[in-house]
Design a protein around this motif. Structure first.
Motif, PDB file in Angstrom:
ATOM      1  N   TRP A 128       0.728  -1.173   0.037  1.00  0.00           N
ATOM      2  CA  TRP A 128       0.150  -0.024  -0.067  1.00  0.00           C
ATOM      3  C   TRP A 128       0.898   1.254  -0.021  1.00  0.00           C
ATOM      4  O   TRP A 128       0.415   2.417  -0.301  1.00  0.00           O
ATOM      5  CB  TRP A 128      -1.187  -0.051   1.170  1.00  0.00           C
ATOM      6  CG  TRP A 128      -0.351  -0.106   2.511  1.00  0.00           C
ATOM      7  CD1 TRP A 128       0.024  -0.968   3.376  1.00  0.00           C
ATOM      8  CD2 TRP A 128      -0.177   1.254   3.269  1.00  0.00           C
ATOM      9  NE1 TRP A 128       0.715  -0.580   4.417  1.00  0.00           N
ATOM     10  CE2 TRP A 128       0.547   0.975   4.425  1.00  0.00           C
ATOM     11  CE3 TRP A 128      -0.391   2.444   3.212  1.00  0.00           C
ATOM     12  CZ2 TRP A 128       0.731   1.772   5.461  1.00  0.00           C
ATOM     13  CZ3 TRP A 128      -0.106   3.449   4.086  1.00  0.00           C
ATOM     14  CH2 TRP A 128       0.534   3.050   5.221  1.00  0.00           C
ATOM     15  N   TRP A 129       2.011   1.137   0.428  1.00  0.00           N
ATOM     16  CA  TRP A 129       2.798   2.337   0.552  1.00  0.00           C
ATOM     17  C   TRP A 129       3.933   2.143  -0.688  1.00  0.00           C
ATOM     18  O   TRP A 129       4.574   1.027  -0.911  1.00  0.00           O
ATOM     19  CB  TRP A 129       3.774   2.396   1.635  1.00  0.00           C
ATOM     20  CG  TRP A 129       4.357   3.536   1.955  1.00  0.00           C
ATOM     21  CD1 TRP A 129       5.704   3.941   1.982  1.00  0.00           C
ATOM     22  CD2 TRP A 129       3.692   4.767   2.353  1.00  0.00           C
ATOM     23  NE1 TRP A 129       5.896   5.305   2.299  1.00  0.00           N
ATOM     24  CE2 TRP A 129       4.887   5.800   2.493  1.00  0.00           C
ATOM     25  CE3 TRP A 129       2.560   5.046   2.757  1.00  0.00           C
ATOM     26  CZ2 TRP A 129       4.686   7.048   3.053  1.00  0.00           C
ATOM     27  CZ3 TRP A 129       2.305   6.620   3.326  1.00  0.00           C
ATOM     28  CH2 TRP A 129       3.313   7.499   3.273  1.00  0.00           C
ATOM     29  N   PRO A 130       4.101   3.254  -1.655  1.00  0.00           N
ATOM     30  CA  PRO A 130       4.820   3.157  -2.662  1.00  0.00           C
ATOM     31  C   PRO A 130       6.193   2.991  -2.677  1.00  0.00           C
ATOM     32  O   PRO A 130       6.738   2.671  -3.760  1.00  0.00           O
ATOM     33  CB  PRO A 130       4.571   4.698  -3.427  1.00  0.00           C
ATOM     34  CG  PRO A 130       3.786   5.493  -2.489  1.00  0.00           C
ATOM     35  CD  PRO A 130       3.245   4.525  -1.373  1.00  0.00           C
ATOM     36  N   PHE A 131       6.910   3.072  -1.899  1.00  0.00           N
ATOM     37  CA  PHE A 131       8.399   2.911  -1.815  1.00  0.00           C
ATOM     38  C   PHE A 131       8.854   1.556  -1.094  1.00  0.00           C
ATOM     39  O   PHE A 131       8.452   0.880  -0.534  1.00  0.00           O
ATOM     40  CB  PHE A 131       9.108   4.162  -1.248  1.00  0.00           C
ATOM     41  CG  PHE A 131       8.890   4.192   0.053  1.00  0.00           C
ATOM     42  CD1 PHE A 131       9.683   3.812   1.332  1.00  0.00           C
ATOM     43  CD2 PHE A 131       7.708   5.287   0.717  1.00  0.00           C
ATOM     44  CE1 PHE A 131       9.374   3.837   2.430  1.00  0.00           C
ATOM     45  CE2 PHE A 131       7.674   5.481   2.086  1.00  0.00           C
ATOM     46  CZ  PHE A 131       8.549   4.833   2.808  1.00  0.00           C
TER      47      PHE A 131
END
Length: 131
Positions: A128-131
């Protein structure tokens, strides 16, 4: 003439005191309440409310008729109870059949779940977190 107490009246009629007390409360039997709380019942009033069967009526009914009536009554009760027992047996058989079907269905679902293919592990899950 003095009245009878509740106990004396019950013994004279062959009834219980609670039956006579209930008759007094409902108004079927009239009685006077004494100062100490007991009832005084006039014998004429007692036999008006609870008439005794006459001796002639008792002698007119043969004993055999009473016995056959009791046996007929018992026979009808026995047949009724046998019918009720048969119905209960049918209900129990139906319930057992339903139970067996549910058990079979649950067992088949559990065995199908064990043999179902597992989800492949190679599927990459997206974070869910892009990095």
């Amino acid at each position: 003439m003095t009245g009878l107490t509740l106990s004396q009246a019950a013994k004279a009629l062959g009834k219980s005191k609670s039956t006579l007390n209930r008759a007094i409360k409902t108004g079927r039997l009239s009685a006077t309440r004494n100062e100490d709380g007991t009832f005084s019942i006039n014998p004429a009033e007692l036999y008006r409310a609870f008439p005794e069967p006459s001796e002639n009526m008792r002698q007119e009914r043969p004993v055999e008729q009473d016995r056959t009536a009791v046996y007929d009554d018992l026979g009808s009760r026995i047949s009724l109870l046998q019918q009720l027992l048969e119905r209960e047996r049918e209900v129990v058989a139906d319930l057992k059949e339903d139970r067996d079907r549910w058990r079979q269905q649950a067992t088949s679902l559990l065995t199908n779940q064990d043999t179902a293919p597992a989800t492949p592990l190679s599927v990459k899950r997206r974070r869910w977190w892009p990095f």
